[in-house]
Design a protein around this motif. Structure first.
Motif, PDB file in Angstrom:
ATOM      1  N   SER A   1       0.826  -1.202   0.000  1.00  0.00           N
ATOM      2  CA  SER A   1       0.000   0.000   0.000  1.00  0.00           C
ATOM      3  C   SER A   1       0.859   1.250   0.000  1.00  0.00           C
ATOM      4  O   SER A   1       2.056   1.199   0.288  1.00  0.00           O
ATOM      5  CB  SER A   1      -0.913   0.015   1.236  1.00  0.00           C
ATOM      6  OG  SER A   1      -1.775  -1.096   1.235  1.00  0.00           O
TER       7      SER A   1
ATOM      8  N   SER B   1       1.606   5.036   1.666  1.00  0.00           N
ATOM      9  CA  SER B   1       1.453   5.542   3.023  1.00  0.00           C
ATOM     10  C   SER B   1       1.805   7.006   3.164  1.00  0.00           C
ATOM     11  O   SER B   1       1.652   7.575   4.225  1.00  0.00           O
ATOM     12  CB  SER B   1       2.353   4.760   3.977  1.00  0.00           C
ATOM     13  OG  SER B   1       3.714   5.051   3.707  1.00  0.00           O
TER      14      SER B   1
ATOM     15  N   SER C   1      -5.657   4.557  -4.371  1.00  0.00           N
ATOM     16  CA  SER C   1      -5.663   3.888  -3.074  1.00  0.00           C
ATOM     17  C   SER C   1      -6.612   4.641  -2.157  1.00  0.00           C
ATOM     18  O   SER C   1      -7.129   5.699  -2.500  1.00  0.00           O
ATOM     19  CB  SER C   1      -4.253   3.865  -2.484  1.00  0.00           C
ATOM     20  OG  SER C   1      -3.740   5.182  -2.368  1.00  0.00           O
ATOM     21  N   GLY C   2      -6.839   4.089  -0.974  1.00  0.00           N
ATOM     22  CA  GLY C   2      -7.741   4.729  -0.028  1.00  0.00           C
ATOM     23  C   GLY C   2      -9.172   4.713  -0.515  1.00  0.00           C
ATOM     24  O   GLY C   2      -9.855   5.742  -0.509  1.00  0.00           O
TER      25      GLY C   2
ATOM     26  N   HIS D   1      -9.413   8.226  -2.203  1.00  0.00           N
ATOM     27  CA  HIS D   1      -8.905   9.425  -1.529  1.00  0.00           C
ATOM     28  C   HIS D   1      -7.385   9.497  -1.554  1.00  0.00           C
ATOM     29  O   HIS D   1      -6.823  10.580  -1.380  1.00  0.00           O
ATOM     30  CB  HIS D   1      -9.400   9.469  -0.087  1.00  0.00           C
ATOM     31  CG  HIS D   1      -9.002  10.727   0.621  1.00  0.00           C
ATOM     32  ND1 HIS D   1      -9.600  11.947   0.351  1.00  0.00           N
ATOM     33  CD2 HIS D   1      -8.031  10.978   1.541  1.00  0.00           C
ATOM     34  CE1 HIS D   1      -9.041  12.883   1.093  1.00  0.00           C
ATOM     35  NE2 HIS D   1      -8.086  12.334   1.826  1.00  0.00           N
ATOM     36  N   GLY D   2      -6.727   8.390  -1.797  1.00  0.00           N
ATOM     37  CA  GLY D   2      -5.272   8.412  -1.855  1.00  0.00           C
ATOM     38  C   GLY D   2      -4.705   9.126  -3.058  1.00  0.00           C
ATOM     39  O   GLY D   2      -3.482   9.269  -3.171  1.00  0.00           O
TER      40      GLY D   2
ATOM     41  N   ILE E   1     -13.661   9.544   5.878  1.00  0.00           N
ATOM     42  CA  ILE E   1     -12.307   9.632   5.324  1.00  0.00           C
ATOM     43  C   ILE E   1     -11.318  10.033   6.407  1.00  0.00           C
ATOM     44  O   ILE E   1     -10.246   9.430   6.553  1.00  0.00           O
ATOM     45  CB  ILE E   1     -12.276  10.636   4.158  1.00  0.00           C
ATOM     46  CG1 ILE E   1     -13.038  10.067   2.951  1.00  0.00           C
ATOM     47  CG2 ILE E   1     -10.831  10.969   3.759  1.00  0.00           C
ATOM     48  CD1 ILE E   1     -13.317  11.080   1.862  1.00  0.00           C
TER      49      ILE E   1
ATOM     50  N   GLU F   1     -11.002   7.106   9.047  1.00  0.00           N
ATOM     51  CA  GLU F   1     -10.517   5.803   8.596  1.00  0.00           C
ATOM     52  C   GLU F   1      -9.217   5.867   7.803  1.00  0.00           C
ATOM     53  O   GLU F   1      -8.446   4.898   7.818  1.00  0.00           O
ATOM     54  CB  GLU F   1     -11.584   5.124   7.730  1.00  0.00           C
ATOM     55  CG  GLU F   1     -12.860   4.768   8.472  1.00  0.00           C
ATOM     56  CD  GLU F   1     -13.875   4.074   7.574  1.00  0.00           C
ATOM     57  OE1 GLU F   1     -13.518   3.718   6.423  1.00  0.00           O
ATOM     58  OE2 GLU F   1     -15.023   3.895   8.018  1.00  0.00           O
ATOM     59  N   LEU F   2      -8.958   6.978   7.110  1.00  0.00           N
ATOM     60  CA  LEU F   2      -7.851   7.006   6.157  1.00  0.00           C
ATOM     61  C   LEU F   2      -6.686   7.885   6.586  1.00  0.00           C
ATOM     62  O   LEU F   2      -5.713   8.030   5.835  1.00  0.00           O
ATOM     63  CB  LEU F   2      -8.363   7.452   4.781  1.00  0.00           C
ATOM     64  CG  LEU F   2      -9.439   6.546   4.164  1.00  0.00           C
ATOM     65  CD1 LEU F   2      -9.861   7.063   2.804  1.00  0.00           C
ATOM     66  CD2 LEU F   2      -8.946   5.106   4.048  1.00  0.00           C
ATOM     67  N   TYR F   3      -6.760   8.487   7.762  1.00  0.00           N
ATOM     68  CA  TYR F   3      -5.643   9.234   8.334  1.00  0.00           C
ATOM     69  C   TYR F   3      -5.364   8.671   9.728  1.00  0.00           C
ATOM     70  O   TYR F   3      -6.300   8.327  10.465  1.00  0.00           O
ATOM     71  CB  TYR F   3      -5.958  10.732   8.451  1.00  0.00           C
ATOM     72  CG  TYR F   3      -6.014  11.475   7.138  1.00  0.00           C
ATOM     73  CD1 TYR F   3      -4.919  12.227   6.687  1.00  0.00           C
ATOM     74  CD2 TYR F   3      -7.165  11.449   6.350  1.00  0.00           C
ATOM     75  CE1 TYR F   3      -4.976  12.926   5.484  1.00  0.00           C
ATOM     76  CE2 TYR F   3      -7.230  12.136   5.148  1.00  0.00           C
ATOM     77  CZ  TYR F   3      -6.131  12.880   4.712  1.00  0.00           C
ATOM     78  OH  TYR F   3      -6.190  13.560   3.528  1.00  0.00           O
TER      79      TYR F   3
ATOM     80  N   TYR G   1      -1.097   8.115   5.852  1.00  0.00           N
ATOM     81  CA  TYR G   1      -1.830   8.618   4.687  1.00  0.00           C
ATOM     82  C   TYR G   1      -2.289   7.455   3.818  1.00  0.00           C
ATOM     83  O   TYR G   1      -1.652   6.399   3.782  1.00  0.00           O
ATOM     84  CB  TYR G   1      -0.962   9.562   3.856  1.00  0.00           C
ATOM     85  CG  TYR G   1      -0.540  10.808   4.600  1.00  0.00           C
ATOM     86  CD1 TYR G   1      -1.423  11.859   4.804  1.00  0.00           C
ATOM     87  CD2 TYR G   1       0.750  10.930   5.109  1.00  0.00           C
ATOM     88  CE1 TYR G   1      -1.033  13.001   5.488  1.00  0.00           C
ATOM     89  CE2 TYR G   1       1.148  12.063   5.792  1.00  0.00           C
ATOM     90  CZ  TYR G   1       0.257  13.102   5.986  1.00  0.00           C
ATOM     91  OH  TYR G   1       0.638  14.227   6.666  1.00  0.00           O
ATOM     92  N   ALA G   2      -3.363   7.686   3.070  1.00  0.00           N
ATOM     93  CA  ALA G   2      -3.922   6.644   2.207  1.00  0.00           C
ATOM     94  C   ALA G   2      -3.282   6.638   0.829  1.00  0.00           C
ATOM     95  O   ALA G   2      -3.653   5.816  -0.017  1.00  0.00           O
ATOM     96  CB  ALA G   2      -5.428   6.831   2.073  1.00  0.00           C
TER      97      ALA G   2
END
Length: 757
Positions: free
Chosen positions: A43, A45, A594-595, A602-603, A630, A633-635, A642-643
């Protein structure tokens, strides 16, 4: 009664004291390891580095955990276990790599020359980082390394074990991967010269992502080296005085002692050897390592104090680390005396003493530059003046500028919305007549990434003549809208009509049968077969780092028009609902995607504005739902923070705005759409001396929905706020709860119309 008043006053003073303590040292909440390595190594990051730097500084002194860095582009992966050295320049959060200049590495034992021989194991238990400081114990050599920096100088402190011969290698061959990257990287020329037993200097000329970079350095040591050896290729010269070539290295030997660490300060310049020496003398004449660390931290605290926040400890770490990343670049290339190298490779002088580069504009125009207009307006003006210098020598504005060189990376020319945004917000210190000439030229002058003749001929970019045609058509349409707004404000009627006409070209790629923007060829036929889930990368497909789902929403200049195109508000929100819930992920998902929440990735940047679009269609509670999801869950505040690639402050700026409760969907409109504030309080210190306070005392956790809003004490029903409102100062209050209030902000007059002009 009196005693009660005293108790309340003391409680208030305690809160104020606590808030002041937080504000006085916001650097204490920064964790430079956020965004340095994913938990799942497949992934993304963040691609950030943990080393020492100052705000917008030229030097980023940080460890490299790869012999030939390429991925992550920062040179450091939290999942790695070896360090190959400490180089003085890095990119923060980008998707591709470059720089890694002037690597230094201490070691003990026999003299060795190859990275695999002088690398060292390390553990995170023996590693620390904070703004302006980094340290690690090199396990293999039992040597402690500490790093700090000024704007143009890196300072290192090596504590060798007593009774050993300490070596320091300076490797000018260390670079991004020369064999496996997108473009050929090679050292064109390099030199190391021994000045005396305390000093060496030199340069390297290198090509990579930036096509030609000259890096000059001067390194001074706190104690004499007892011997030296120089190397070019496989040939070693003992006690040499100068070495030239393409694989140049030097090893310096010291009598090691724990009681007397070896310090080395390295001044850099992109202009000349004399510039490197002058930068060193100007910024770091002494050897006080701890004072330099304190100065760097003070510089960070000064910049980070532009916003003070109250929230959970994790939220504050994410928020202030985000500000830290947003203020890591662009980087000031100009020497201490203002000298810099222009895009025509001539040496010039900047009147204001700054010349910035590292413009990741495809990313940063969306939120980072609007953030700068709020909290760094003078700096944003300096960024724009630096962009205008490229126009003067190059003929058009930067697209993705690195080390003062145009790389043509990504699509569109998003220096345009940055400049128009500054103009509409009346940022001082910019020659706007020149700025308009620059944005107009950048919208009509042909160059490799923008064949405007095709747009004028077909009123869209045909895929069989221009790859990435859908993304390019949509993004240029937004740029054109920006040019039109500035033209209109300056009374340039013909230009306004011309660019507003081009700004509507997005409609020519809308397929009513599939309800997506699709690629079409010069003959007008749609590109087939078509699957809206199919991804494009950076060429060879109609979409740039995305698919038809993600680019369906890219009309930030005319969201009401997009709503009509998609069949009205109900049809628009139904399609948005599908977008956020459709889980299909075909095998060809681009590495930048990603994300995921449904098809919202959102990535990567094309999805950043999308959750806010419900505000325009009468369902703001769904914007609140997805923006909160977001953020929650993603930060995070770990290495996997990071996503996606952090992209020079853009991912961070999305969070900074969104955590306060608003975001610039159209980054050149002076309008900020409401989302779901996550912080209990945020105070923006404005350049005009005022304060804008955002209060959401119940925010966080399940309280993601707006129940009511007040602006300066009065009920407020609009789903947006303007830049003018913020600059006027005052207080914006959100009443938050766990269930949506479907009556607030749902009237047509409450929605953002698209522009505050």
């Amino acid at each position: 009664m009196v005693r009660g008043i005293v108790r309340i006053t003391l409680a208030s003073l305690a809160l104020l004291s606590s808030a002041h303590a937080q504000t006085a040292d916001p650097a204490s909440f920064v964790n430079p390891f956020i965004g340095t390595g994913a938990v799942d190594t497949n992934s993304l990051s963040g691609s950030n580095f943990p080393g020492a730097c100052t705000p917008f500084g030229f030097v980023q002194l940080s460890p490299d955990t790869r012999e030939s860095p390429s991925d992550p582009a920062s040179g450091y992966d939290y999942n790695d276990h070896s360090i190959f050295g400490f180089s003085h320049t890095h990119l923060s959060g980008t998707g591709v790599a470059d720089l890694f200049d002037i690597l230094c590495m201490p070691y003990t034992g026999e003299v060795v020359w190859e990275p695999g021989q002088y690398k060292s194991d390390f553990t995170h238990d023996a590693e620390k980082a904070s703004p302006g400081y980094y340290s690690v114990l090199l396990k293999t050599w039992n040597t402690k390394v500490e790093l700090t920096a000024t704007t143009h100088v890196g300072l290192q402190r090596y504590t060798f074990p007593t009774g050993t011969r300490g070596h320091v290698i300076i490797d000018l061959d260390h670079s991004l991967d020369k064999k496996r990257f997108y473009w050929p990287c090679r050292i064109i020329s390099a030199q190391v010269r021994v000045v005396n037993d305390h000093t060496i200097e030199g340069y390297r000329i290198i090509t990579g992502w930036s096509r030609l970079r000259k890096v000059f350095f001067r390194a001074e040591f706190s104690q004499p080296f007892v011997s030296d050896a120089l190397l070019e290729g496989g040939k070693v010269m003992e006690a040499g005085t100068v070495v030239n070539g393409t694989r140049v290295k030097a090893v310096l030997d010291f009598n090691a002692s724990k009681d007397q660490p070896v310090l080395v300060k390295v001044g850099l310049s992109s202009v000349s050897r004399e510039g490197a020496e002058r930068n060193l003398e100007t910024e770091l004449p002494g050897w006080d390592f701890d004072a330099t660390v304190a100065d760097a931290r003070a510089a960070w605290n000064k910049e980070l104090s532009c916003i003070s926040v109250d929230g959970t400890e994790e939220q504050k770490r994410i928020f202030y680390t985000g500000l830290y990343h947003a203020f890591t670049q662009p980087n000031n290339l100009a020497d201490a005396d203002g000298a810099y190298v222009g895009t025509d490779f001539t040496t010039r002088k900047a009147a204001d003493g700054t010349h910035y580069s590292t413009f990741s504009l495809w990313d940063t125009y969306r939120a980072a530059h609007p953030l700068y207009t709020l909290v760094q307006p003078e700096r944003d003006a300096a960024f724009i003046n630096s962009m205008l210098r490229q126009y003067e020598t190059y003929g058009y504005l930067p697209i993705w500028q690195l080390w003062g060189d145009e790389t043509y990376c990504m699509i569109g020319n998003h220096a345009i919305p940055v400049i128009v945004d500054a103009y509409m917000k009346h940022l001082p210190g910019i020659d706007y007549a020149k700025a308009y000439a620059a944005i107009r030229a950048s919208s009509v002058v042909e160059h490799p990434g923008a064949p405007f003749r095709l747009l004028d001929q077909y009123h869209f970019f045909p895929e069989n003549k221009q790859s990435q045609s859908v993304s390019l058509t949509l993004e240029v349409a937004f740029d054109d809208w920006c040019v039109a707004q500035m033209a209109n404000a300056m009374g340039k009627t013909e230009d306004y009509k011309y660019f507003m006409d081009r700004a509507g070209s997005y409609r020519n790629l809308y397929d009513a049968d599939t309800r997506f923007f699709r690629g079409r060829n010069a003959d007008g036929n749609w590109v087939s077969p078509f699957d809206p889930l199919t991804y494009g990368g950076n060429g060879g497909a109609p979409y740039t780092e995305g698919n038809a789902w993600q680019y369906c929403w890219y009309v930030p200049q005319d969201v009401p028009g997009l709503i009509r195109l998609l069949g009205g508000a109900s049809s628009f929100t139904d399609k948005l609902d599908t977008f956020f819930t459709l889980q299909a992920k075909p095998a060809d998902v681009n590495g930048n995607a990603s994300g995921f929440i449904g098809q919202d990735a959102h990535g990567n940047e094309p999805s950043h504005h999308t959750p806010y679009l419900y505000d325009y269609a009468g369902q703001p509670w769904k914007t609140q739902l997805y923006t909160a999801r977001i953020m929650q869950e993603l930060y995070n505040d770990k290495s996997s923070g990071y996503a996606g690639n952090e992209d020079c402050g853009q991912m961070s700026s999305w969070y900074i705005f969104s955590a306060m409760g608003f975001y610039p969907v159209n980054p050149a409109s002076s309008v900020y759409c409401f989302g779901s504030p996550q912080l209990r309080k945020a105070v923006i210190r404005l350049a005009n001396g005022g304060r804008f306070t955002v209060l959401a005392p119940k925010a966080g956790g399940k309280n993601i929905y707006i129940q009511a809003v007040r602006l300066n004490g009065s009920p407020y029903h609009k789903t947006y706020i303007t830049h003018k409102d913020i600059l006027s100062g005052g207080t914006l209050e959100f009443d938050m709860g766990p269930a949506p209030n479907k009556k607030w902000g749902t009237a047509p007059e409450d929605a953002p119309a698209g522009s505050a002009y």
